[in-house]
Design a protein around this motif. Sequence first.
Motif, PDB file in Angstrom:
ATOM      1  N   ARG A  10       1.182  13.487  63.695  1.00 16.44           N
ATOM      2  CA  ARG A  10       0.087  12.927  63.385  1.00 16.44           C
ATOM      3  C   ARG A  10      -1.356  13.770  63.249  1.00 16.44           C
ATOM      4  O   ARG A  10      -1.978  13.481  62.411  1.00 16.44           O
ATOM      5  N   ASP A  11      -1.208  14.905  63.824  1.00 13.84           N
ATOM      6  CA  ASP A  11      -2.350  15.797  63.418  1.00 13.84           C
ATOM      7  C   ASP A  11      -2.190  16.215  62.115  1.00 13.84           C
ATOM      8  O   ASP A  11      -3.333  16.448  61.430  1.00 13.84           O
ATOM      9  N   ARG A  12      -1.012  16.758  61.625  1.00 14.74           N
ATOM     10  CA  ARG A  12      -1.023  16.958  60.391  1.00 14.74           C
ATOM     11  C   ARG A  12      -1.407  16.125  59.197  1.00 14.74           C
ATOM     12  O   ARG A  12      -2.222  16.363  58.425  1.00 14.74           O
ATOM     13  N   LEU A  13      -1.036  14.813  59.515  1.00 11.20           N
ATOM     14  CA  LEU A  13      -1.301  13.996  58.457  1.00 11.20           C
ATOM     15  C   LEU A  13      -2.836  13.591  58.685  1.00 11.20           C
ATOM     16  O   LEU A  13      -3.589  13.222  57.339  1.00 11.20           O
ATOM     17  N   ALA A  14      -3.766  13.668  59.789  1.00  9.34           N
ATOM     18  CA  ALA A  14      -4.938  13.677  59.980  1.00  9.34           C
ATOM     19  C   ALA A  14      -5.461  14.711  59.090  1.00  9.34           C
ATOM     20  O   ALA A  14      -6.718  14.376  58.496  1.00  9.34           O
ATOM     21  N   ASP A  15      -5.276  15.880  58.988  1.00  8.68           N
ATOM     22  CA  ASP A  15      -5.554  16.844  58.290  1.00  8.68           C
ATOM     23  C   ASP A  15      -5.487  16.479  56.893  1.00  8.68           C
ATOM     24  O   ASP A  15      -6.500  16.935  56.170  1.00  8.68           O
ATOM     25  N   ILE A  16      -4.658  15.990  56.465  1.00  8.41           N
ATOM     26  CA  ILE A  16      -4.283  15.715  54.955  1.00  8.41           C
ATOM     27  C   ILE A  16      -5.501  14.664  54.641  1.00  8.41           C
ATOM     28  O   ILE A  16      -6.045  14.430  53.599  1.00  8.41           O
ATOM     29  N   ALA A  17      -5.380  13.401  55.366  1.00  5.70           N
ATOM     30  CA  ALA A  17      -6.295  12.147  54.996  1.00  5.70           C
ATOM     31  C   ALA A  17      -7.138  11.993  55.857  1.00  5.70           C
ATOM     32  O   ALA A  17      -8.068  11.026  55.600  1.00  5.70           O
ATOM     33  N   GLY A  18      -7.634  12.794  56.862  1.00  8.63           N
ATOM     34  CA  GLY A  18      -8.885  12.442  57.881  1.00  8.63           C
ATOM     35  C   GLY A  18      -8.317  11.481  58.823  1.00  8.63           C
ATOM     36  O   GLY A  18      -7.211  10.885  58.834  1.00  8.63           O
ATOM     37  N   ASP A  19      -9.429  11.313  60.025  1.00 11.49           N
ATOM     38  CA  ASP A  19      -9.052  10.627  61.082  1.00 11.49           C
ATOM     39  C   ASP A  19      -9.001   9.126  60.799  1.00 11.49           C
ATOM     40  O   ASP A  19      -8.097   8.489  61.826  1.00 11.49           O
ATOM     41  N   GLU A  20      -9.673   8.735  59.963  1.00 13.12           N
ATOM     42  CA  GLU A  20      -9.657   7.183  59.717  1.00 13.12           C
ATOM     43  C   GLU A  20      -9.229   6.788  58.187  1.00 13.12           C
ATOM     44  O   GLU A  20     -10.225   6.659  57.289  1.00 13.12           O
ATOM     45  N   ALA A  70       8.862  20.574  55.946  1.00 14.14           N
ATOM     46  CA  ALA A  70       8.557  20.040  57.206  1.00 14.14           C
ATOM     47  C   ALA A  70       7.358  20.661  57.689  1.00 14.14           C
ATOM     48  O   ALA A  70       6.669  19.814  58.400  1.00 14.14           O
ATOM     49  N   SER A  71       6.788  21.712  57.055  1.00 14.82           N
ATOM     50  CA  SER A  71       5.415  22.020  57.845  1.00 14.82           C
ATOM     51  C   SER A  71       4.330  21.077  57.089  1.00 14.82           C
ATOM     52  O   SER A  71       3.240  20.660  57.812  1.00 14.82           O
ATOM     53  N   ASN A  72       4.465  20.625  55.787  1.00 17.95           N
ATOM     54  CA  ASN A  72       3.662  19.785  55.316  1.00 17.95           C
ATOM     55  C   ASN A  72       3.348  18.566  55.926  1.00 17.95           C
ATOM     56  O   ASN A  72       2.479  17.867  55.959  1.00 17.95           O
ATOM     57  N   ILE A  73       4.592  18.038  56.424  1.00 16.41           N
ATOM     58  CA  ILE A  73       4.432  16.923  57.445  1.00 16.41           C
ATOM     59  C   ILE A  73       4.188  16.937  58.857  1.00 16.41           C
ATOM     60  O   ILE A  73       4.317  16.092  59.717  1.00 16.41           O
ATOM     61  N   GLY A  74       4.119  18.071  59.249  1.00 19.20           N
ATOM     62  CA  GLY A  74       3.752  18.498  60.580  1.00 19.20           C
ATOM     63  C   GLY A  74       4.857  18.571  61.729  1.00 19.20           C
ATOM     64  O   GLY A  74       4.834  18.442  62.871  1.00 19.20           O
ATOM     65  N   ALA A  75       6.124  18.713  61.124  1.00 17.33           N
ATOM     66  CA  ALA A  75       7.344  18.927  61.874  1.00 17.33           C
ATOM     67  C   ALA A  75       7.441  20.411  62.079  1.00 17.33           C
ATOM     68  O   ALA A  75       8.253  21.160  61.707  1.00 17.33           O
ATOM     69  N   ALA A  76       6.511  20.922  63.044  1.00 18.29           N
ATOM     70  CA  ALA A  76       6.586  22.328  63.312  1.00 18.29           C
ATOM     71  C   ALA A  76       7.884  22.878  64.136  1.00 18.29           C
ATOM     72  O   ALA A  76       8.255  23.878  63.691  1.00 18.29           O
ATOM     73  N   SER A  77       8.582  22.070  64.941  1.00 20.05           N
ATOM     74  CA  SER A  77       9.661  22.774  65.578  1.00 20.05           C
ATOM     75  C   SER A  77      10.705  22.806  64.555  1.00 20.05           C
ATOM     76  O   SER A  77      11.524  23.768  64.488  1.00 20.05           O
ATOM     77  N   LEU A  78      10.951  21.803  63.727  1.00 16.27           N
ATOM     78  CA  LEU A  78      12.089  21.826  62.435  1.00 16.27           C
ATOM     79  C   LEU A  78      11.840  22.782  61.620  1.00 16.27           C
ATOM     80  O   LEU A  78      12.502  23.611  61.288  1.00 16.27           O
ATOM     81  N   ALA A  79      10.468  23.082  61.336  1.00 17.90           N
ATOM     82  CA  ALA A  79      10.006  23.975  60.202  1.00 17.90           C
ATOM     83  C   ALA A  79      10.272  25.595  61.043  1.00 17.90           C
ATOM     84  O   ALA A  79      10.828  26.451  60.121  1.00 17.90           O
ATOM     85  N   ALA A  80      10.100  25.562  62.325  1.00 19.44           N
ATOM     86  CA  ALA A  80      10.666  26.913  62.637  1.00 19.44           C
ATOM     87  C   ALA A  80      12.128  27.384  62.674  1.00 19.44           C
ATOM     88  O   ALA A  80      12.485  28.318  62.425  1.00 19.44           O
TER      89      ALA A  80
END
Length: 122
Positions: A10-20, A70-80
């Motif tokens: 959710r944080d990564r997607l908010a980085d992309i599209a904003g909080d609202e 994976a990083s682009n969508i915020g899946a940090a553990s998978l990206a690791a």
Amino acid sequence: MERSREDEVRDRLADIAGDEPGPAEQALLGRLIRSYLQKTPAGVDRLSELLRGGDTDTLREHAHALKGSASNIGAASLAAVFAEVEQAARAGFVPDPDLTLGRIACEQALVLPILEKLAGEA
């Protein structure tokens, strides 16, 4: 305290599209998530092939691409996990296929339902 995988996404997607995000941003997020959900299984299948007999250069490149997705969508553990494969291949080493694919499957089991839920919200 460790952040949940859903919070990371959710944080990564908010980085992309904003909080609202408005309708256009919601549509963009939906396309991004659906694209990831559609393309990643084939990408992991290809990684499996490479772990079981590909050259380390191709393995490194493929793991790098999966890490980026994976990083682009915020899946940090998978990206690791993908980053570990990339680093091993860069060093000329192929990690244990079964162990690596098991770790990927576990992470996907945690992340994919989150993405499916968010795709429905987008």
